[in-house]
Design an enzyme around this catalytic site. Structure first.
Site, PDB file in Angstrom:
ATOM      1  N   HIS A 179     -16.461 -63.053  -6.363  1.00  0.00           N
ATOM      2  CA  HIS A 179     -16.334 -64.088  -7.396  1.00  0.00           C
ATOM      3  C   HIS A 179     -14.982 -63.991  -8.100  1.00  0.00           C
ATOM      4  O   HIS A 179     -14.323 -65.006  -8.346  1.00  0.00           O
ATOM      5  CB  HIS A 179     -17.481 -63.945  -8.398  1.00  0.00           C
ATOM      6  CG  HIS A 179     -17.415 -64.922  -9.524  1.00  0.00           C
ATOM      7  ND1 HIS A 179     -17.623 -66.274  -9.346  1.00  0.00           N
ATOM      8  CD2 HIS A 179     -17.133 -64.750 -10.840  1.00  0.00           C
ATOM      9  CE1 HIS A 179     -17.483 -66.898 -10.516  1.00  0.00           C
ATOM     10  NE2 HIS A 179     -17.182 -66.001 -11.436  1.00  0.00           N
ATOM     11  N   HIS A 184     -11.699 -66.641  -9.250  1.00  0.00           N
ATOM     12  CA  HIS A 184     -10.851 -66.742 -10.445  1.00  0.00           C
ATOM     13  C   HIS A 184      -9.365 -66.473 -10.227  1.00  0.00           C
ATOM     14  O   HIS A 184      -8.510 -67.186 -10.746  1.00  0.00           O
ATOM     15  CB  HIS A 184     -11.323 -65.739 -11.504  1.00  0.00           C
ATOM     16  CG  HIS A 184     -12.580 -66.148 -12.199  1.00  0.00           C
ATOM     17  ND1 HIS A 184     -12.604 -67.123 -13.169  1.00  0.00           N
ATOM     18  CD2 HIS A 184     -13.864 -65.722 -12.077  1.00  0.00           C
ATOM     19  CE1 HIS A 184     -13.842 -67.268 -13.616  1.00  0.00           C
ATOM     20  NE2 HIS A 184     -14.633 -66.439 -12.966  1.00  0.00           N
ATOM     21  N   GLU A 224     -14.976 -72.285 -14.550  1.00  0.00           N
ATOM     22  CA  GLU A 224     -16.047 -71.987 -13.587  1.00  0.00           C
ATOM     23  C   GLU A 224     -16.360 -73.155 -12.648  1.00  0.00           C
ATOM     24  O   GLU A 224     -16.599 -72.951 -11.472  1.00  0.00           O
ATOM     25  CB  GLU A 224     -17.337 -71.568 -14.321  1.00  0.00           C
ATOM     26  CG  GLU A 224     -17.247 -70.240 -15.043  1.00  0.00           C
ATOM     27  CD  GLU A 224     -17.130 -69.018 -14.117  1.00  0.00           C
ATOM     28  OE1 GLU A 224     -17.221 -69.174 -12.890  1.00  0.00           O
ATOM     29  OE2 GLU A 224     -16.899 -67.921 -14.651  1.00  0.00           O
ATOM     30  N   SER A 243     -16.379 -69.803  -5.122  1.00  0.00           N
ATOM     31  CA  SER A 243     -16.962 -68.554  -4.604  1.00  0.00           C
ATOM     32  C   SER A 243     -18.420 -68.735  -4.188  1.00  0.00           C
ATOM     33  O   SER A 243     -19.111 -67.755  -3.955  1.00  0.00           O
ATOM     34  CB  SER A 243     -16.844 -67.444  -5.658  1.00  0.00           C
ATOM     35  OG  SER A 243     -17.606 -67.768  -6.803  1.00  0.00           O
TER      36      SER A 243
HETATM   37 FE   LIG Z   1     -16.687 -66.318 -13.486  1.00  0.00          FE
END
Ligand SMILES: [Fe+2]
Length: 304
Positions: A179, A184, A224, A243
């Site tokens: 993730h 990110h 996000e 992700s």
């Molecule tokens: Fe996150």
């Protein structure tokens, strides 16, 4: 899980124009106090796997060690962990080639994030630092909102280093290295995005509890689950989309209402993290997101 977080008392006053954060400006990582952030919840696929728990605890201890020493310890990932990475990263890359922003795809290459092996935070840090003066700091678990977001004001993102359980490579209930590194980290090679993240961080440090909830929604619908318009096409840049196979495919179907980004609407729109997202917001550019967020955070000072 909420935990108490404190930053150093000597932290500089937040400023929306102070983009440069030198190493000596950082609060002491050892002053960060987090309680019980390394808990593994019962719904985690690895909850009843003793070997997995031991390994996850060990990697978390390396991250915790960083808070004492300030030095990142690279993780010697096992073959099983590398296999999980290769499986997930390869499948995501295929979907991303159609759905991810071209900026993101370039950034992944620039940072050396490949489908072959799990990247180390230390190596990505070197590139991020040079490109937009951004850094990653290891953390052993999920941190409460204000503590987590506040570190962004120092152009620092707290990142986990362990990886999800092998029984469910497509799923993790908590942030893991997939993730963080696939979702990110590439975005921080865009200086507008890095500045925007820093504004969110400044906001978190001065926000009332109500404003903090608004900031949490802004973070959710951008960092996000954000979409961006690129050459007339919609592409994903949010980490929760990039992700996750399911979320990324779903984002471009009729199951989702894709709305033009409107800050006032975004900060007042509730979300459910336990289900597929029914609403996504589309930004026209990272520069737009940065400037809109700057004005919004500046209003915190005027109307405390
Ligand atoms: Fe996150």
């Amino acid at each position: 899980m909420l935990s108490e977080t404190t930053l150093s008392n000597t932290e500089p006053t937040p400023s929306l124009t102070n983009f440069e954060v030198k190493d000596e400006d950082l609060p002491e990582f050892r002053d960060m106090r987090f309680e019980n952030i390394n808990e593994l919840h019962l719904d985690h696929p690895g909850a009843s796997d003793e070997d997995y728990r031991r390994r996850r605890d060990y990697i978390a201890s390396l991250s915790k060690n960083f808070r004492e020493t300030g030095t990142i310890t690279d993780v010697e990932y096992t073959e099983q962990e590398q296999t999980i990475w290769r499986t997930v990263a390869t499948r995501l890359e295929e979907i991303q080639s159609r759905c991810a922003s071209t900026f993101y795809l370039d950034a992944k290459r620039k940072l050396g994030i490949s489908t072959e092996r799990i990247p180390q935070l230390s190596e990505m840090n070197k590139r991020l630092n040079k490109l937009c003066n951004f850094r990653l700091a290891p953390i052993e678990g999920l941190v409460e909102t204000r503590g987590f977001l506040s570190w962004l004001s120092y152009r620092t993102m707290l990142c986990t280093q362990y990886i999800r359980h092998h029984s469910r490579p497509e799923y993790t209930p908590e942030p893991d290295i997939v993730h963080e590194a696939i979702g990110h980290i590439p975005n921080f090679t865009n200086c507008d995005f890095a500045d925007f993240s820093q504004f969110i961080g400044h906001g978190a440090r001065i926000a009332t509890d109500e404003q903090l909830e608004e900031l949490g929604r802004l973070y959710w619908f951008t960092v996000e689950f954000g979409l961006v318009e690129e050459n007339g096409e919609l592409k994903a840049y949010g980490a929760g989309l990039l992700s996750s196979f399911g979320e990324l495919e779903n984002a471009f179907t009729d199951n989702v209402e894709r709305r033009p980004f409107n800050l006032e609407q975004v900060i007042n729109t509730p979300y459910d993290y336990s289900d597929m997202q029914p609403i996504l917001y589309v930004i026209p550019s990272y520069a737009y997101l940065k400037e809109t967020t700057r004005k919004y955070i500046e209003s915190f000072n005027k109307h405390p």
